[in-house]
Design an enzyme around this catalytic site. Sequence first.
Site, PDB file in Angstrom:
ATOM      1  CG  ASP A  14      -2.266   0.513   1.029  1.00 43.62           C
ATOM      2  OD1 ASP A  14      -2.366   1.629   0.479  1.00 43.62           O
ATOM      3  OD2 ASP A  14      -3.242  -0.170   1.399  1.00 43.62           O
TER       4      ASP A  14
ATOM      5  CG  ASP B 112      -4.774   5.786   0.792  1.00 48.35           C
ATOM      6  OD1 ASP B 112      -5.681   4.962   0.912  1.00 48.35           O
ATOM      7  OD2 ASP B 112      -4.710   6.838   1.466  1.00 48.35           O
TER       8      ASP B 112
ATOM      9  CG  HIS C 232      -9.063  -1.357   4.342  1.00 45.57           C
ATOM     10  ND1 HIS C 232      -8.875  -1.382   2.976  1.00 45.57           N
ATOM     11  CD2 HIS C 232      -8.668  -0.137   4.750  1.00 45.57           C
ATOM     12  CE1 HIS C 232      -8.379  -0.222   2.593  1.00 45.57           C
ATOM     13  NE2 HIS C 232      -8.236   0.553   3.641  1.00 45.57           N
ATOM     14  CG  ASP C 233     -11.571   2.074   3.563  1.00 44.51           C
ATOM     15  OD1 ASP C 233     -11.054   2.029   4.700  1.00 44.51           O
ATOM     16  OD2 ASP C 233     -10.995   2.550   2.566  1.00 44.51           O
TER      17      ASP C 233
ATOM     18  CD  GLU D 170      -9.057   4.468  -1.750  1.00 43.05           C
ATOM     19  OE1 GLU D 170      -9.963   4.147  -0.988  1.00 43.05           O
ATOM     20  OE2 GLU D 170      -8.150   5.237  -1.412  1.00 43.05           O
TER      21      GLU D 170
HETATM   22  O1  ISL Z   1     -13.943   4.707   3.998  1.00 47.27           O
HETATM   23  C1  ISL Z   1     -14.171   5.815   3.565  1.00 47.27           C
HETATM   24  C2  ISL Z   1     -14.855   6.761   4.391  1.00 47.27           C
HETATM   25  O2  ISL Z   1     -15.999   6.132   4.812  1.00 47.27           O
HETATM   26  C3  ISL Z   1     -13.725   6.207   2.242  1.00 47.27           C
HETATM   27  O3  ISL Z   1     -14.255   7.405   1.828  1.00 47.27           O
HETATM   28  C4  ISL Z   1     -12.210   6.294   2.345  1.00 47.27           C
HETATM   29  O4  ISL Z   1     -11.847   7.286   3.243  1.00 47.27           O
HETATM   30  C5  ISL Z   1     -11.603   6.606   1.014  1.00 47.27           C
HETATM   31  O5  ISL Z   1     -11.944   5.570   0.172  1.00 47.27           O
HETATM   32  C6  ISL Z   1     -10.089   6.675   1.161  1.00 47.27           C
HETATM   33  O6  ISL Z   1      -9.626   5.523   1.801  1.00 47.27           O
HETATM   34  C7  ISL Z   1      -8.257   5.323   1.956  1.00 47.27           C
HETATM   35  O7  ISL Z   1      -7.590   6.414   2.547  1.00 47.27           O
HETATM   36  C8  ISL Z   1      -7.954   6.729   3.884  1.00 47.27           C
HETATM   37  C9  ISL Z   1      -7.965   5.509   4.809  1.00 47.27           C
HETATM   38  O8  ISL Z   1      -8.592   5.834   6.019  1.00 47.27           O
HETATM   39  C10 ISL Z   1      -8.672   4.338   4.182  1.00 47.27           C
HETATM   40  O9  ISL Z   1      -8.579   3.207   5.009  1.00 47.27           O
HETATM   41  C11 ISL Z   1      -8.037   4.107   2.847  1.00 47.27           C
HETATM   42  O10 ISL Z   1      -8.536   2.972   2.192  1.00 47.27           O
HETATM   43  C12 ISL Z   1      -6.929   7.726   4.355  1.00 47.27           C
HETATM   44  O11 ISL Z   1      -5.646   7.255   4.097  1.00 47.27           O
END
Ligand code: ISL
Length: 532
Positions: free
Chosen positions: A101, A198, A311-312, A239
């Site tokens: 990541d 990310d 994971h989100d 992402e």
């Molecule tokens: O899970 C979300 C909020 O509910 C998404 O909007 C998420 O924040 C977005 O997809 C970005 O996610 C990534 O970056 C974030 C981190 O918290 C997430 O785990 C990651 O997947 C900040 O680094």
Amino acid sequence: MLCKKYRDGLRWVVYQIYPRSFMDSNGDGIGDLRGIIQKLDYLKELGVNAVWLCPCYQSPNDDNGYDISDYRSINDEFGTMADMDDLIRRLHALDMKLIMDFVPNHTSTAHRWFQESRKGKNNPYSDFYYWFDEIPNDWKSVFRGSAWEYDAMRGQYYLHSFAVSQADLNWSNPAVASAMKDTLDFWIDKGVDGFRVDVIDRIAKDFPAGRNGFGPHLHEYIHDLFGRGKAAALFTVGESGVTDTDELIRHCAAGREELSTLFLFDHMNCGRYNKFTPKQDSLKTLRDHLIHWQRETAKYDLLHSLFVDNHDQPPMISRIADDREKRYESAACMAAMLYLLKGVPFIYQGQEIGGASAHYDSIGCFNDIETIQAYREFCQTMPKDQALEKINFGSRDNARHPMAWNGGENGGFSAGKPWIALHSRYRDINVQKDLAAERSVYRFYQALLKLRRSNAVFLDGDVQVVSSAEDPFFIFTRSLNGEKWAVICNFESEQQIALPFRCEAPALASLDRASADGAYAPYECAVAKIKD
Ligand code: ISL
Ligand code: CA
């Protein structure tokens, strides 16, 4: 015709690991790298050939590792760099790849760069972040509240798109771009095979009046990072908040030399109005999103990413299928309709045993920073039990409970007390129980992945949708060099399905089924070769 890099990409099957919650090797309640090493045979057996690790770098863990304080060292809780080297070696020995990541948009405020930056306006790191005397716009943090925070030491405001302790890097400063490129090279030299990037859209700001993301220099930054040098040959998945085809083309068309593929998120709202509000929905909605992107990616020779969970997100099965009586059927059906389409499969840990959402009676069982902040906000306008229901539905912790390896103490995840509550259903949904069951989701995944890798038709073959938009099921075919296969996925109600072609006996089916035609039970699926 897809270019070689993309054709190779179609041969990857990626398993996403949330290291904190996968397997704990030393009893401190926190998953770690040696725990992952213990489970490599489990992954190999499943049939995946790549692993994506969520961040395992040094971090204060305000956002569980997405707040990085040192890009080049391993979080002590997860192990050492020697463990990481060992993991890479062992993965490669098993003919598996490693995707790390990469978090380019922000660092932890504990990162040395930020600590230097806040000291003043005239040091090498002063411009590594966005600093303003006055708050320049009304941007909000994804985790709620303003995206601007005052720092008393520097006497200015800095930008944080996520938590207060995640400061956005200033990519318009070439020193930032070059430091991040060095970070990538560091990991490439260690032997990693790819990166999940990310929130890539956010590194370029449309400043100060526009959007926090998709700024005018976005594609220069991406091209410089991934289209040149050592990174150019690697697999990269960004992402991104991309929602239209033109944007997708700009990110991953072959000639662009930017990313291999993107995670698109429009199907993430299946089964909900927004993150914390459920909506009555069915697999039909997911099907329609999938069809749309299959058509678009085929039209422009793009490599598509096939995923529903990460994971989100609370598991998709709990939002649009049946995660109770028909949990096995639902899990199998969703796997067939997703992973036999054209693209790169991404499987989130626990999905392969039909993992579902959890439920708790206390906010104390939650840990995620976004969840806690949302709960506080909800409690201002509604009774606590209602706020808790919203959290139970939408919390990211639904995907972050310890992987349940068995129904015994601590779910077989750890010899000690886990860092976060065990899954509320771990006695019912765990690896040991699934493997012992007559109908095992894991074994269905195994059979599906085996079928996929032993027939090029499921990798390179064209996709044709056979069912219509009104049908309460999904039928598509894959064809290559005169060979043609049908994938039949029934949705929630029983269905008599008559196919417009003749099939051999199914090569893969979720329930025992002699013929691909006939009465389909709820969520039943079958895959069969078409005759003639
Ligand atoms: O899970 C979300 C909020 O509910 C998404 O909007 C998420 O924040 C977005 O997809 C970005 O996610 C990534 O970056 C974030 C981190 O918290 C997430 O785990 C990651 O997947 C900040 O680094
Ligand atoms: Ca541990």
